[in-house]
Design an enzyme around this catalytic site. Structure first.
Site, short mmCIF file in Angstrom:
data_model
loop_
_atom_site.label_atom_id
_atom_site.label_comp_id
_atom_site.label_asym_id
_atom_site.label_seq_id
_atom_site.Cartn_x
_atom_site.Cartn_y
_atom_site.Cartn_z
N GLU A 113 5.29 45.31 1.49
CA GLU A 113 4.01 46.03 1.52
C GLU A 113 2.87 45.04 1.28
O GLU A 113 3.12 43.87 0.96
CB GLU A 113 4.00 47.15 0.46
CG GLU A 113 4.95 48.28 0.82
CD GLU A 113 4.99 49.40 -0.20
OE1 GLU A 113 4.39 49.27 -1.28
OE2 GLU A 113 5.64 50.42 0.08
N HIS A 234 -6.22 54.36 -0.93
CA HIS A 234 -5.16 53.91 -0.03
C HIS A 234 -5.74 53.85 1.37
O HIS A 234 -6.43 54.78 1.79
CB HIS A 234 -3.98 54.89 -0.09
CG HIS A 234 -2.73 54.32 0.50
ND1 HIS A 234 -2.59 54.04 1.84
CD2 HIS A 234 -1.55 53.96 -0.07
CE1 HIS A 234 -1.37 53.55 2.06
NE2 HIS A 234 -0.72 53.48 0.92
N ARG A 280 -4.75 46.17 -0.90
CA ARG A 280 -5.31 47.46 -0.50
C ARG A 280 -6.83 47.56 -0.51
O ARG A 280 -7.42 48.20 0.34
CB ARG A 280 -4.80 48.52 -1.46
CG ARG A 280 -3.72 49.27 -0.86
CD ARG A 280 -3.18 50.25 -1.82
NE ARG A 280 -1.77 50.28 -1.52
CZ ARG A 280 -0.90 50.97 -2.18
NH1 ARG A 280 -1.27 51.66 -3.22
NH2 ARG A 280 0.35 50.96 -1.84
N HIS A 341 -6.37 57.32 -4.23
CA HIS A 341 -4.91 57.25 -4.35
C HIS A 341 -4.43 56.98 -5.77
O HIS A 341 -3.49 57.61 -6.24
CB HIS A 341 -4.43 56.12 -3.43
CG HIS A 341 -2.95 55.95 -3.36
ND1 HIS A 341 -2.11 56.93 -2.90
CD2 HIS A 341 -2.15 54.89 -3.69
CE1 HIS A 341 -0.85 56.49 -2.93
NE2 HIS A 341 -0.84 55.27 -3.43
N ARG A 376 -4.35 47.65 -8.16
CA ARG A 376 -2.88 47.65 -8.29
C ARG A 376 -2.22 47.12 -7.02
O ARG A 376 -2.59 47.48 -5.90
CB ARG A 376 -2.39 49.07 -8.54
CG ARG A 376 -0.88 49.20 -8.50
CD ARG A 376 -0.45 50.59 -8.87
NE ARG A 376 -0.79 51.57 -7.86
CZ ARG A 376 0.03 51.95 -6.87
NH1 ARG A 376 1.22 51.41 -6.76
NH2 ARG A 376 -0.35 52.87 -6.03
#
Ligand code: FAD
Ligand code: SIN
Length: 529
Positions: A113, A234, A280, A341, A376
């Protein structure tokens, strides 16, 4: 009515269940959930759990990726604890019966990811959270010491008022039960595992339970709260008029998905060397900028080159859900937009989940441990829930042991005062919509001083109206949640106004640069109850 336990756990997601399961070896445990036993952010987790399991991976690399995503605000110790304990916690979860996809060598299949330099995400197809919840709940069912209370919404923490301000122990909380009654839950320790606050924003990947209750309750009780300005968006939530909050996992980009504009051109290479697999905050901001530049309502995630067979077996849930909405991801790109998110800030804790109030613990998304800093890293949340949920138990058990006997004087039962049934619930639905819309428009991916000031002015008025309504009318779950999203919204705005720089998830046009000389520290807020 008063209930008494050794351990009171507010929340039944990955963090709460991990804690409850292990705490049950030390005493009686009550787990409260707002709706069903399983409804939680955890249930919807798709991508997986990050952990160092591959031979070509190392703790140092996972730590480094986490620190880079966290943009200078992670606490290295917290990151080290999470990363280094990850493999053991994952194997413990697998031993409990969680079934993850297997790789060729019989060990875990690892996907990738954004922001990760290696393949290190353990997953159960694209429904990892559902499998985690299934395994934890069935393990809890084997423990006689654990009692679940569903449809039970904690309203406020109860403090020991006999102690001076600042030293008041948390004794438990008042809880609205499904039948409308308000009951007192007392315990030797109280653990917040209430998850995040996506519902503060109009568009979110989160389910309805995510209304920031833990942060709001802790703040009202006087606990330290930090870094609320870092709300993660997100990059890829399904864009469809009938789809409510459906996430399109980052794992799709990990498996080669390409972000494209309506004309088919890619754009992420213009924003970051890691392209669509950049952290992100970078991807969400880039999409936001492209949507504003082109005037388009969404961008597209193109998986068509990967073939139907692979997509159906690797992403069965996403494939079938897209199909239900008339999108065949094997032949057409998926329309996506960013959505709120994950709450990177929260209740300040040490590395054992201890909050700043005696008797209070916080674990999982509600907690600010220093693991995530200003942003994060993907799939580090379930990891944090497993690791800190586990670590909090030993310390909470010691604390519980030290609390001998019932409190000398029972705290008062909930006082209904002069509250009557509401005759104008429209205030609740109207203000609910208004808070979420103003947060989306003024306190979203890109901020300015002016937008934040506007948001603050409106929130001040809304909070006053909500406060009046809260005391005047009989308490309902909708009102509790409204009061909480309004309090959390204010905390986000306050923290965002305090930070005069851009860093990680907090980006403001008025201070577009990161200012390490003045701002390389947490934004901490607290009030005296
Ligand atoms: P939650 O799982 O949210 O549980 C909160 C619990 O608290 C619920 O039981 C709720 O009922 C209860 N609760 C809340 N308020 C109250 C109250 N007032 N009284 C009583 N109970 C209350 N992270 C990853 O690491 N990997 C992923 O692949 C991933 N995918 C995600 C996909 C989606 C769609 C979403 C929304 C999140 C995803 N995340 C992922 C983030 C991750 O799922 C969450 O951060 C994590 O599951 C939070 O766990 P938790 O135990 O802290 O809280
Ligand atoms: C996803 O599957 O994209 C979500 C992963 C995460 O939130 O960590």
């Amino acid at each position: 009515m008063a209930h008494s336990f050794d351990f009171l756990v507010l929340g039944g997601g990955v963090a709460g269940l991990t804690f409850a399961l292990e705490a049950s070896a030390h005493g009686s445990v009550a787990v409260l959930t707002k709706r069903s036993r399983s409804e939680s952010n955890t249930l919807y987790a798709q991508g997986g759990i990050a952990s160092v399991l591959a031979e070509d991976d190392s703790f140092d690399e996972h730590i480094q990726d986490t620190l880079v995503a966290g943009a200078g605000l992670c606490k290295r110790e917290a990151v080290e604890v999470a990363v280094k304990n990850g493999p053991e916690r994952l194997r413990a979860l697998a031993d409990l019966g969680a079934r993850f996809n297997e790789g060729d060598n019989g060990d875990f299949d690892l996907t990738r990811e954004g922001g990760h330099s290696r393949r290190r995400i353990v997953h159960a197809s694209d429904i990892t959270g559902k499998e985690v919840i299934r395994a934890l709940l069935s393990a809890c069912d084997e423990k006689q010491n654990i009692q679940f209370f569903t449809d039970s919404t904690a309203i406020d923490l109860i403090l020991d008022k006999k102690k001076p301000r600042g030293q008041r122990r948390v004794l438990g909380c008042y809880v609205l039960r499904g039948d409308g009654g308000i009951e007192t839950f007392l315990a030797k320790t109280t653990t917040l595992a209430t998850g995040g606050a996506g519902k503060v924003y109009l568009y979110t990947t989160n389910p309805d339970i995510a209304s920031g209750d833990g942060v709001a309750m802790a703040y009202r009780a006087g606990a330290k709260i930090a870094n609320m300005e870092f709300y993660q968006f997100h990059p890829t939530c399904l864009f469809h008029p009938e789809a409510k909050s459906f996430l399109i996992s980052e794992a799709l980009r990990g498996e080669g998905g390409k972000l494209r504009l309506r004309n088919g051109s890619t754009f992420m290479e213009r924003y970051h060397p890691q392209g669509a697999l950049a952290p992100r905050d970078v991807v969400a901001r880039a999409i936001d900028a492209e949507m504003k530049r082109t005037g388009d309502e969404c961008v597209h995630l193109d998986m068509t080159h990967l073939g139907r067979k692979f997509l159906m077996s690797r992403f069965p849930n996403i494939y079938s859900t897209c199909k239900e909405f008339g999108i065949d991801m094997a032949v057409q790109p998926i329309p996506v937009v960013p959505a709120a998110h994950y709450q990177c800030g929260g209740v300040v804790t040490d590395l054992y989940g201890r909050a700043s109030l005696p008797g209070l613990f916080a674990i999982g998304e509600v907690a600010c441990t220093g693991l995530h800093g200003a942003n994060r890293l993907a799939s580090n949340s379930l990891l944090g829930g497993l690791v800190f949920g586990h670590r909090a138990v030993a310390v909470a058990a010691d604390e519980a042991k030290a609390q001998t006997g019932a409190p000398k004087e029972m705290p008062p039962e909930w006082d209904k005062g002069t509250a009557v049934e509401s005759d104008e619930s429209v205030l609740v639905s109207h203000n609910w919509e208004e808070v979420r819309r103003l947060m989306w428009n003024y306190v979203g991916i890109v901020r300015t001083d002016k937008r934040l000031a506007r948001a603050r002015r409106r929130l001040d008025v809304l909070r006053e109206e909500i406060r009046e309504y809260y005391w005047k009318f009989t308490v309902t779950r909708d009102v509790i949640e409204l009061r909480n999203i309004a309090d959390v919204a204010l905390l986000i705005v306050e923290c965002a106004q305090a930070r005069k720089e851009s860093r990680g998830l907090h980006y403001t046009l008025d201070y577009p640069q990161t200012d390490d000389a003045h701002w390389a520290h947490d934004t901490v807020v607290s009030r005296t109850p």
